[in-house]
Motif scaffolding. Structure first.
Motif, PDB file in Angstrom:
ATOM      1  N   TYR A 237       0.937  -1.081  -0.006  1.00 23.54           N
ATOM      2  CA  TYR A 237       0.426   0.118  -0.038  1.00 23.54           C
ATOM      3  C   TYR A 237       1.027   1.101   0.113  1.00 23.54           C
ATOM      4  O   TYR A 237       0.378   2.283  -0.279  1.00 23.54           O
ATOM      5  CB  TYR A 237      -0.504  -0.192   0.886  1.00 23.54           C
ATOM      6  N   TYR A 238       1.800   1.002   0.566  1.00 20.51           N
ATOM      7  CA  TYR A 238       2.889   2.614   0.678  1.00 20.51           C
ATOM      8  C   TYR A 238       4.291   2.520  -0.360  1.00 20.51           C
ATOM      9  O   TYR A 238       4.665   3.952  -0.215  1.00 20.51           O
ATOM     10  CB  TYR A 238       3.500   2.333   2.419  1.00 20.51           C
ATOM     11  N   PHE A 239       3.856   1.713  -1.965  1.00 18.34           N
ATOM     12  CA  PHE A 239       5.191   2.039  -3.025  1.00 18.34           C
ATOM     13  C   PHE A 239       4.173   2.367  -3.510  1.00 18.34           C
ATOM     14  O   PHE A 239       3.319   1.475  -4.600  1.00 18.34           O
ATOM     15  CB  PHE A 239       5.469   0.569  -2.682  1.00 18.34           C
ATOM     16  N   ASN A 240       4.269   2.905  -5.216  1.00 22.00           N
ATOM     17  CA  ASN A 240       3.741   3.525  -6.015  1.00 22.00           C
ATOM     18  C   ASN A 240       3.347   2.800  -6.937  1.00 22.00           C
ATOM     19  O   ASN A 240       2.476   2.748  -7.773  1.00 22.00           O
ATOM     20  CB  ASN A 240       3.561   4.166  -6.583  1.00 22.00           C
ATOM     21  N   TRP A 241       4.710   1.628  -7.180  1.00 24.58           N
ATOM     22  CA  TRP A 241       4.473   0.867  -8.111  1.00 24.58           C
ATOM     23  C   TRP A 241       3.930  -0.185  -8.060  1.00 24.58           C
ATOM     24  O   TRP A 241       3.208  -0.498  -8.628  1.00 24.58           O
ATOM     25  CB  TRP A 241       6.244   0.370  -8.463  1.00 24.58           C
ATOM     26  N   LEU A 242       3.558  -0.461  -6.710  1.00 22.72           N
ATOM     27  CA  LEU A 242       2.591  -0.886  -6.607  1.00 22.72           C
ATOM     28  C   LEU A 242       1.075  -1.351  -5.885  1.00 22.72           C
ATOM     29  O   LEU A 242       0.031  -1.984  -6.359  1.00 22.72           O
ATOM     30  CB  LEU A 242       2.816  -2.027  -5.226  1.00 22.72           C
ATOM     31  N   CYS A 243       1.077   0.456  -5.937  1.00 23.30           N
ATOM     32  CA  CYS A 243      -0.503   0.768  -5.022  1.00 23.30           C
ATOM     33  C   CYS A 243      -0.674   1.996  -5.916  1.00 23.30           C
ATOM     34  O   CYS A 243      -2.035   2.172  -6.632  1.00 23.30           O
ATOM     35  CB  CYS A 243      -0.590   0.945  -3.927  1.00 23.30           C
ATOM     36  N   GLY A 244       0.220   2.663  -5.695  1.00 22.41           N
ATOM     37  CA  GLY A 244      -0.590   3.835  -6.987  1.00 22.41           C
ATOM     38  C   GLY A 244      -0.524   5.271  -5.832  1.00 22.41           C
ATOM     39  O   GLY A 244      -0.892   5.917  -6.384  1.00 22.41           O
ATOM     40  N   ASP A 245      -0.528   5.096  -4.212  1.00 17.43           N
ATOM     41  CA  ASP A 245      -1.264   6.039  -4.060  1.00 17.43           C
ATOM     42  C   ASP A 245      -2.519   5.778  -3.521  1.00 17.43           C
ATOM     43  O   ASP A 245      -3.392   5.005  -4.143  1.00 17.43           O
ATOM     44  CB  ASP A 245      -0.499   7.764  -3.858  1.00 17.43           C
ATOM     45  N   HIS A 246      -2.984   6.164  -2.157  1.00 16.01           N
ATOM     46  CA  HIS A 246      -4.297   6.212  -1.847  1.00 16.01           C
ATOM     47  C   HIS A 246      -5.691   7.155  -2.624  1.00 16.01           C
ATOM     48  O   HIS A 246      -6.611   6.169  -2.617  1.00 16.01           O
ATOM     49  CB  HIS A 246      -4.896   6.212  -0.157  1.00 16.01           C
ATOM     50  N   ILE A 247      -4.821   7.984  -2.930  1.00 16.08           N
ATOM     51  CA  ILE A 247      -6.265   8.745  -3.903  1.00 16.08           C
ATOM     52  C   ILE A 247      -6.409   7.994  -5.503  1.00 16.08           C
ATOM     53  O   ILE A 247      -7.165   7.701  -5.881  1.00 16.08           O
ATOM     54  CB  ILE A 247      -4.994  10.273  -4.527  1.00 16.08           C
ATOM     55  N   LEU A 248      -5.333   6.386  -5.544  1.00 15.82           N
ATOM     56  CA  LEU A 248      -5.790   5.931  -6.987  1.00 15.82           C
ATOM     57  C   LEU A 248      -6.594   4.495  -5.957  1.00 15.82           C
ATOM     58  O   LEU A 248      -7.747   4.637  -6.217  1.00 15.82           O
ATOM     59  CB  LEU A 248      -4.734   5.870  -7.927  1.00 15.82           C
ATOM     60  N   GLU A 249      -5.809   4.572  -4.638  1.00 17.23           N
ATOM     61  CA  GLU A 249      -6.438   2.634  -4.654  1.00 17.23           C
ATOM     62  C   GLU A 249      -7.832   2.357  -4.044  1.00 17.23           C
ATOM     63  O   GLU A 249      -8.257   1.950  -3.508  1.00 17.23           O
ATOM     64  CB  GLU A 249      -5.411   2.547  -3.687  1.00 17.23           C
ATOM     65  N   GLN A 250      -8.641   3.936  -3.351  1.00 16.63           N
ATOM     66  CA  GLN A 250      -9.041   4.156  -1.900  1.00 16.63           C
ATOM     67  C   GLN A 250     -10.454   5.125  -2.933  1.00 16.63           C
ATOM     68  O   GLN A 250     -11.360   5.068  -3.145  1.00 16.63           O
ATOM     69  CB  GLN A 250      -8.942   4.028  -1.100  1.00 16.63           C
ATOM     70  N   MET A 272      -2.713  19.967  -4.998  1.00 14.64           N
ATOM     71  CA  MET A 272      -1.542  20.044  -3.421  1.00 14.64           C
ATOM     72  C   MET A 272      -2.238  18.519  -2.463  1.00 14.64           C
ATOM     73  O   MET A 272      -2.804  18.406  -1.960  1.00 14.64           O
ATOM     74  CB  MET A 272      -2.115  21.237  -3.050  1.00 14.64           C
ATOM     75  N   GLY A 273      -0.421  18.057  -2.008  1.00 19.82           N
ATOM     76  CA  GLY A 273      -1.015  17.318  -0.995  1.00 19.82           C
ATOM     77  C   GLY A 273       0.874  17.368  -0.377  1.00 19.82           C
ATOM     78  O   GLY A 273       1.488  17.798  -0.148  1.00 19.82           O
ATOM     79  N   GLY A 274       0.332  16.366   0.462  1.00 15.21           N
ATOM     80  CA  GLY A 274       1.558  15.882   1.321  1.00 15.21           C
ATOM     81  C   GLY A 274       1.530  14.978   2.546  1.00 15.21           C
ATOM     82  O   GLY A 274       1.030  14.292   2.685  1.00 15.21           O
ATOM     83  N   ARG A 275       2.927  15.067   3.510  1.00 12.24           N
ATOM     84  CA  ARG A 275       2.874  13.873   4.777  1.00 12.24           C
ATOM     85  C   ARG A 275       2.602  14.864   6.436  1.00 12.24           C
ATOM     86  O   ARG A 275       3.889  15.684   5.997  1.00 12.24           O
ATOM     87  CB  ARG A 275       3.714  12.942   4.330  1.00 12.24           C
ATOM     88  N   GLU A 282       7.841   3.627   7.563  1.00 13.33           N
ATOM     89  CA  GLU A 282       6.782   1.814   7.541  1.00 13.33           C
ATOM     90  C   GLU A 282       6.153   2.691   6.576  1.00 13.33           C
ATOM     91  O   GLU A 282       5.488   2.058   5.536  1.00 13.33           O
ATOM     92  CB  GLU A 282       6.817   1.806   8.588  1.00 13.33           C
ATOM     93  N   HIS A 283       5.971   4.185   6.242  1.00 14.01           N
ATOM     94  CA  HIS A 283       4.657   4.512   5.467  1.00 14.01           C
ATOM     95  C   HIS A 283       5.483   4.617   3.924  1.00 14.01           C
ATOM     96  O   HIS A 283       4.364   5.419   3.503  1.00 14.01           O
ATOM     97  CB  HIS A 283       4.391   6.281   5.956  1.00 14.01           C
ATOM     98  N   GLY A 284       6.642   4.338   3.836  1.00 10.81           N
ATOM     99  CA  GLY A 284       6.676   4.206   2.277  1.00 10.81           C
ATOM    100  C   GLY A 284       7.236   5.558   1.504  1.00 10.81           C
ATOM    101  O   GLY A 284       7.906   6.395   2.207  1.00 10.81           O
ATOM    102  N   GLU A 285       6.250   5.611   0.521  1.00 13.69           N
ATOM    103  CA  GLU A 285       7.075   6.842   0.051  1.00 13.69           C
ATOM    104  C   GLU A 285       5.291   7.525   0.046  1.00 13.69           C
ATOM    105  O   GLU A 285       5.617   8.914  -0.981  1.00 13.69           O
ATOM    106  CB  GLU A 285       7.574   6.916  -1.356  1.00 13.69           C
ATOM    107  N   ILE A 286       4.392   7.369  -0.025  1.00 16.62           N
ATOM    108  CA  ILE A 286       2.970   8.265  -0.545  1.00 16.62           C
ATOM    109  C   ILE A 286       2.297   9.503   0.290  1.00 16.62           C
ATOM    110  O   ILE A 286       3.526   8.821   1.573  1.00 16.62           O
ATOM    111  CB  ILE A 286       2.007   6.780  -0.740  1.00 16.62           C
ATOM    112  N   PHE A 432      14.515   5.588   5.343  1.00 17.84           N
ATOM    113  CA  PHE A 432      13.760   6.090   4.754  1.00 17.84           C
ATOM    114  C   PHE A 432      13.790   6.529   2.904  1.00 17.84           C
ATOM    115  O   PHE A 432      15.091   5.993   2.461  1.00 17.84           O
ATOM    116  CB  PHE A 432      13.172   7.415   5.064  1.00 17.84           C
ATOM    117  N   TYR A 433      12.321   6.349   2.536  1.00  9.80           N
ATOM    118  CA  TYR A 433      12.275   6.285   0.928  1.00  9.80           C
ATOM    119  C   TYR A 433      12.214   7.824   0.933  1.00  9.80           C
ATOM    120  O   TYR A 433      11.287   9.237   1.178  1.00  9.80           O
ATOM    121  CB  TYR A 433      10.714   5.726   1.240  1.00  9.80           C
TER     122      TYR A 433
END
Length: 444
Positions: A237-250, A272-275, A282-286, A432-433
């Motif tokens: 879930y936390y890596f874009n090549w697998l999930c695509g970020d939660h804007i995509l997955e959910q 806009m967005g961020g963390r 543990e939260h990868g890159e999203i 960290f990623y």
């Protein structure tokens, strides 16, 4: 997958009613050539394969088994043996004595190429791995003439979108059924609301707001024995090549509703967005929040927001404003339409017992049996693309157009994968990623 995770999935997605109202929403398209049916229909026992044995895949397999009296699960595939075994044990327990679980040990396939062997044994396949693999798996299923249920989203990058669109056309030519897990298209309150919109109840939609705001999802701790590839696969879930970020997955669900109700796909996005809360290694890159403004060809503007932050406002749903009134919808089964003075015109709800997750499979198997075709591939791919467009906007901080985005050759998913492959993103020496930085990150 751990036992408790699979058990939780069993409780949340398996216990659905078998008999629900079939909806005629223009999704069942009669085929013209009976002889062109590429697979099976009428009374033949349908062989089902499950590719991706996590909670979502296991739930979909359960619903498929409930949707047709003469279907059996014959093959399973997953990257991880523990996850496959847990899914197999749970399904076997539920369907003990029914003859519906017939997955011999030799037909339980593990690894990156396991999907091929499972697909080859099936008439109908469920594709429920992390979405980065969806284009490759979908293409193989279509090439092998299988009917398909696949979970959303359908890709994590634009090259994947182009592949899905291409193969959706091939599936259409082959008269293969393709159902996509954007279940609101099979949900009564959404379908009834759309009918009222088409009757000009609220006039032309000029604006909207769509939401997926929640506390977030699971984290699976790193174990000493994990390679970097295994860690990322288990925490996909936390890596874009697998999930695509939660804007995509959910949040794709709500963006898809906007596209569906307006009857168009956005021409551009900026946002806009961020963390700010979910910032650990543990939260990868999203990101943990995104806000996107989508502009449509008709001039309609939709504000999209999604957030994974505990102790904040939770909201999953949509609102749209038209020239004559407005509508509010949500997946809890309620929709309301009011006029420009706020007077309620319609309150719309689901029938008792209706479940859209089950309905997807009911209609898929009914189409197979009745020599009809459903093909959700195009709108599934284009709504996936709309969510990717939003991610491009928030990661870059720039206005991104649909046309320029669709030309992107930026691939997130490697062509060849094995447990020895170095993942496309790696942690630094502190674990960290790299996180996207608006104004600096390349998205096209």
């Amino acid at each position: 997958m751990k036992k408790d995770k699979a058990s939780n999935s069993k409780n949340t997605r398996r216990d659905f009613v078998k008999n629900t109202t079939l909806l005629s929403a223009g999704m069942l398209l009669p085929t013209l050539e009976v002889g062109a049916m590429a697979n099976v229909f009428e009374n033949k026992k349908l062989k089902l394969a499950l590719v991706g044995c996590g909670g979502r895949g296991s739930g979909a397999a359960d619903q498929a088994l409930q949707a047709d009296d003469n279907v059996e699960l014959v093959a399973m595939a997953d990257a991880f043996e523990d996850r496959l075994t847990s899914s197999f044990n749970n399904l076997s327990e539920k369907y003990e004595g029914t003859g519906k679980i017939n997955v011999k040990e030799k037909n339980r396939f593990v690894g990156f190429d396991a999907y091929k062997k499972a697909i080859e044994l099936s008439d109908v396949v469920i594709l429920a791995t992390p979405p980065g693999f969806r284009p490759q798996h979908f293409a193989y299923a279509v090439e092998n003439d299988k009917h398909i249920f696949m979970e959303k989203p359908l890709a994590t990058d634009v090259p994947g979108i182009r592949k899905v669109l291409e193969m959706a056309e091939v599936a259409k030519a082959k008269k293969l059924n393709v159902v996509v897990g954007l279940q609101r298209h099979y949900q009564e309150n959404y379908l009834k609301t759309l009918d009222l919109i088409k009757q000009d109840t609220i006039g032309k939609i000029v604006s909207g707001q769509v939401y997926w705001n929640s506390a977030g999802v699971w984290v699976r701790p790193r174990k000493p024995e994990y390679t970097e590839m295994e860690y990322q696969m288990r925490n996909w879930y936390y890596f874009n090549w697998l999930c695509g970020d939660h804007i995509l997955e959910q949040h794709i669900h709500n963006i898809d509703v906007a596209n569906w109700f307006i009857g168009e796909y956005p021409v551009s996005a900026q946002g806009m967005g961020g963390r700010t809360v979910r910032t650990g290694k543990e939260h990868g890159e999203i990101f943990d929040h995104h806000f996107v403004e989508y502009t449509y060809p008709s001039g309609a503007v939709v504000a999209s927001q999604c957030r994974h932050q505990p102790n904040t406002m939770n909201r999953v749903g949509e609102a749209f404003q038209g020239t004559k009134g407005s509508v509010v919808t949500n997946d809890a089964g309620i929709a309301k339409i009011v006029d420009l003075n706020g007077k309620e015109l319609h309150s719309i709800s689901n029938s008792e017992g209706h479940n859209p997750y089950q309905e997807e499979h009911n209609q898929l198997f009914a189409a197979i049996r009745n020599n009809e075709t459903i093909n959700n591939g195009e709108y599934g791919a284009k709504s996936t693309m709309a969510a990717i467009l939003g991610r491009m906007a928030t990661y870059s901080g720039k206005v991104v157009t649909w046309g320029e985005a669709m030309k992107s050759d930026l691939k997130l998913v490697p062509d060849e994968l094995s447990w020895n492959t170095k993942p496309p993103v790696m942690p630094n020496e502190d674990g960290f990623y790299s996180v996207p930085v608006p104004g600096k990150t390349t998205v096209i």
